[in-house]
Enzyme design. Structure first.
Site, PDB file in Angstrom:
ATOM      1  N   TYR A  86       0.790  -1.233   0.000  1.00  0.00           N
ATOM      2  CA  TYR A  86       0.000   0.000   0.000  1.00  0.00           C
ATOM      3  C   TYR A  86       0.825   1.287   0.000  1.00  0.00           C
ATOM      4  O   TYR A  86       0.263   2.379  -0.039  1.00  0.00           O
ATOM      5  CB  TYR A  86      -0.946  -0.009   1.215  1.00  0.00           C
ATOM      6  CG  TYR A  86      -1.920  -1.171   1.181  1.00  0.00           C
ATOM      7  CD1 TYR A  86      -2.842  -1.295   0.142  1.00  0.00           C
ATOM      8  CD2 TYR A  86      -1.903  -2.163   2.159  1.00  0.00           C
ATOM      9  CE1 TYR A  86      -3.718  -2.375   0.091  1.00  0.00           C
ATOM     10  CE2 TYR A  86      -2.774  -3.239   2.112  1.00  0.00           C
ATOM     11  CZ  TYR A  86      -3.676  -3.335   1.073  1.00  0.00           C
ATOM     12  OH  TYR A  86      -4.543  -4.396   1.022  1.00  0.00           O
ATOM     13  N   ASN A  92     -12.790   4.679  -1.446  1.00  0.00           N
ATOM     14  CA  ASN A  92     -11.991   3.459  -1.340  1.00  0.00           C
ATOM     15  C   ASN A  92     -12.668   2.627  -0.262  1.00  0.00           C
ATOM     16  O   ASN A  92     -12.462   2.863   0.933  1.00  0.00           O
ATOM     17  CB  ASN A  92     -10.538   3.749  -0.972  1.00  0.00           C
ATOM     18  CG  ASN A  92      -9.724   2.453  -0.915  1.00  0.00           C
ATOM     19  OD1 ASN A  92     -10.284   1.348  -0.940  1.00  0.00           O
ATOM     20  ND2 ASN A  92      -8.412   2.578  -0.837  1.00  0.00           N
ATOM     21  N   HIS A 121     -15.695  -5.649  -1.228  1.00  0.00           N
ATOM     22  CA  HIS A 121     -15.849  -7.043  -1.656  1.00  0.00           C
ATOM     23  C   HIS A 121     -17.005  -7.751  -0.955  1.00  0.00           C
ATOM     24  O   HIS A 121     -17.317  -8.894  -1.277  1.00  0.00           O
ATOM     25  CB  HIS A 121     -14.554  -7.819  -1.367  1.00  0.00           C
ATOM     26  CG  HIS A 121     -13.322  -7.148  -1.882  1.00  0.00           C
ATOM     27  ND1 HIS A 121     -13.135  -6.867  -3.219  1.00  0.00           N
ATOM     28  CD2 HIS A 121     -12.218  -6.667  -1.246  1.00  0.00           C
ATOM     29  CE1 HIS A 121     -11.959  -6.270  -3.379  1.00  0.00           C
ATOM     30  NE2 HIS A 121     -11.391  -6.115  -2.201  1.00  0.00           N
ATOM     31  N   ASP A 164     -26.085  -0.561  -1.980  1.00  0.00           N
ATOM     32  CA  ASP A 164     -27.453  -0.010  -1.991  1.00  0.00           C
ATOM     33  C   ASP A 164     -27.435   1.489  -1.723  1.00  0.00           C
ATOM     34  O   ASP A 164     -28.161   2.253  -2.354  1.00  0.00           O
ATOM     35  CB  ASP A 164     -28.325  -0.717  -0.950  1.00  0.00           C
ATOM     36  CG  ASP A 164     -28.685  -2.142  -1.352  1.00  0.00           C
ATOM     37  OD1 ASP A 164     -28.575  -2.470  -2.548  1.00  0.00           O
ATOM     38  OD2 ASP A 164     -29.075  -2.921  -0.466  1.00  0.00           O
ATOM     39  N   HIS A 193      -8.737   2.500  -5.504  1.00  0.00           N
ATOM     40  CA  HIS A 193      -7.938   1.537  -4.740  1.00  0.00           C
ATOM     41  C   HIS A 193      -6.463   1.856  -4.881  1.00  0.00           C
ATOM     42  O   HIS A 193      -6.001   2.185  -5.980  1.00  0.00           O
ATOM     43  CB  HIS A 193      -8.179   0.105  -5.233  1.00  0.00           C
ATOM     44  CG  HIS A 193      -9.584  -0.358  -5.044  1.00  0.00           C
ATOM     45  ND1 HIS A 193     -10.055  -0.847  -3.847  1.00  0.00           N
ATOM     46  CD2 HIS A 193     -10.629  -0.385  -5.899  1.00  0.00           C
ATOM     47  CE1 HIS A 193     -11.328  -1.163  -3.981  1.00  0.00           C
ATOM     48  NE2 HIS A 193     -11.706  -0.890  -5.218  1.00  0.00           N
TER      49      HIS A 193
HETATM   50  O1  CA2 Z   1      -5.957  -1.399  -2.652  1.00  0.00           O
HETATM   51  C1  CA2 Z   1      -6.835  -0.892  -1.943  1.00  0.00           C
HETATM   52  O2  CA2 Z   1      -6.946   0.311  -1.770  1.00  0.00           O
HETATM   53  C2  CA2 Z   1      -7.802  -1.812  -1.187  1.00  0.00           C
HETATM   54  O3  CA2 Z   1      -9.077  -1.179  -1.164  1.00  0.00           O
HETATM   55  C3  CA2 Z   1      -7.247  -1.944   0.214  1.00  0.00           C
HETATM   56  C4  CA2 Z   1      -8.047  -2.925   1.068  1.00  0.00           C
HETATM   57  C5  CA2 Z   1      -8.237  -4.257   0.358  1.00  0.00           C
HETATM   58  O4  CA2 Z   1      -9.107  -5.080   1.120  1.00  0.00           O
HETATM   59  C6  CA2 Z   1      -8.803  -4.079  -1.030  1.00  0.00           C
HETATM   60  O5  CA2 Z   1      -8.879  -5.348  -1.656  1.00  0.00           O
HETATM   61  C7  CA2 Z   1      -7.947  -3.170  -1.861  1.00  0.00           C
HETATM   62  C8  CA2 Z   1      -7.327  -3.156   2.377  1.00  0.00           C
HETATM   63  C9  CA2 Z   1      -7.111  -1.912   3.177  1.00  0.00           C
HETATM   64  C10 CA2 Z   1      -6.212  -2.247   4.317  1.00  0.00           C
HETATM   65  O6  CA2 Z   1      -5.476  -1.104   4.636  1.00  0.00           O
HETATM   66  C11 CA2 Z   1      -4.261  -1.274   5.211  1.00  0.00           C
HETATM   67  C12 CA2 Z   1      -3.413  -0.209   5.119  1.00  0.00           C
HETATM   68  C13 CA2 Z   1      -2.154  -0.323   5.655  1.00  0.00           C
HETATM   69  C14 CA2 Z   1      -1.777  -1.484   6.307  1.00  0.00           C
HETATM   70  C15 CA2 Z   1      -2.651  -2.524   6.401  1.00  0.00           C
HETATM   71  C16 CA2 Z   1      -3.912  -2.424   5.867  1.00  0.00           C
END
Ligand code: CA2
Length: 150
Positions: A24, A75, A81, A88, A101
């Site tokens: 990320y 986001n 998912h 809705d 994302h």
């Molecule tokens: O890529 C993205 O922005 C996501 O929305 C991030 C979600 C993931 O479930 C999606 O599939 C894609 C996860 C967010 C978790 O955020 C964190 C940030 C830093 C460290 C750990 C988790």
């Protein structure tokens, strides 16, 4: 004065820059907010930037955006998912919706390939790290016909 763009981030994104930087990136959510504000300012717009770990709170903000925002960037993180309720709520909006994302969910695990939010989104930006949010602001500004201040 035009309405702001609402930028909503879902669960765990408060940990951005602190955990899993290889997926990320190293920008914190505060950094992302600053980048969104700068990009919006160039288009003569402002942003309302919020994050929540709670599905119902995100839904309340989506409903608030119906009246108060010119466009919505979301986001949804993991809720994208799973959450029919969030879908809705998004379907009640008439303003542009940009799904955003940091990573590219389509290139990850199978369960990330589907997002309910995409069914309501005008368009999707994914895979560019923190820049995904800036690109989403640029897209939203274009969709609302924003012009830079003279
Ligand atoms: O890529 C993205 O922005 C996501 O929305 C991030 C979600 C993931 O479930 C999606 O599939 C894609 C996860 C967010 C978790 O955020 C964190 C940030 C830093 C460290 C750990 C988790």
């Amino acid at each position: 004065m035009s309405k702001p763009i609402y930028v909503l981030s879902g669960p765990n994104l408060n940990l951005l820059g602190v955990r899993e930087p290889e997926i990320y990136g190293r920008d914190t959510l505060a950094d992302v907010q600053g980048r969104c504000e700068s990009r919006a300012k160039k288009a003569g717009l402002t942003v309302v930037f919020r994050q929540s770990n709670h599905e119902g709170e995100l839904i309340d903000w989506v409903q608030e955006a119906r009246e108060k925002a010119c466009a919505l960037i979301i986001n949804p993180a993991g809720y994208g998912h799973t959450s029919v309720a969030l879908l809705d709520a998004l379907k009640t909006l008439t303003i542009p919706i940009v799904e955003c994302h940091l990573s590219n969910p389509a290139a990850r695990e199978d369960f990330r390939r589907k997002t309910y939010v995409s069914l309501a989104a005008t368009g999707v930006v994914s895979g560019f790290g923190a820049a995904s949010y800036e690109l989403a602001v640029e897209a939203a500004a274009g969709l609302v016909g924003a012009n830079p201040p003279a």
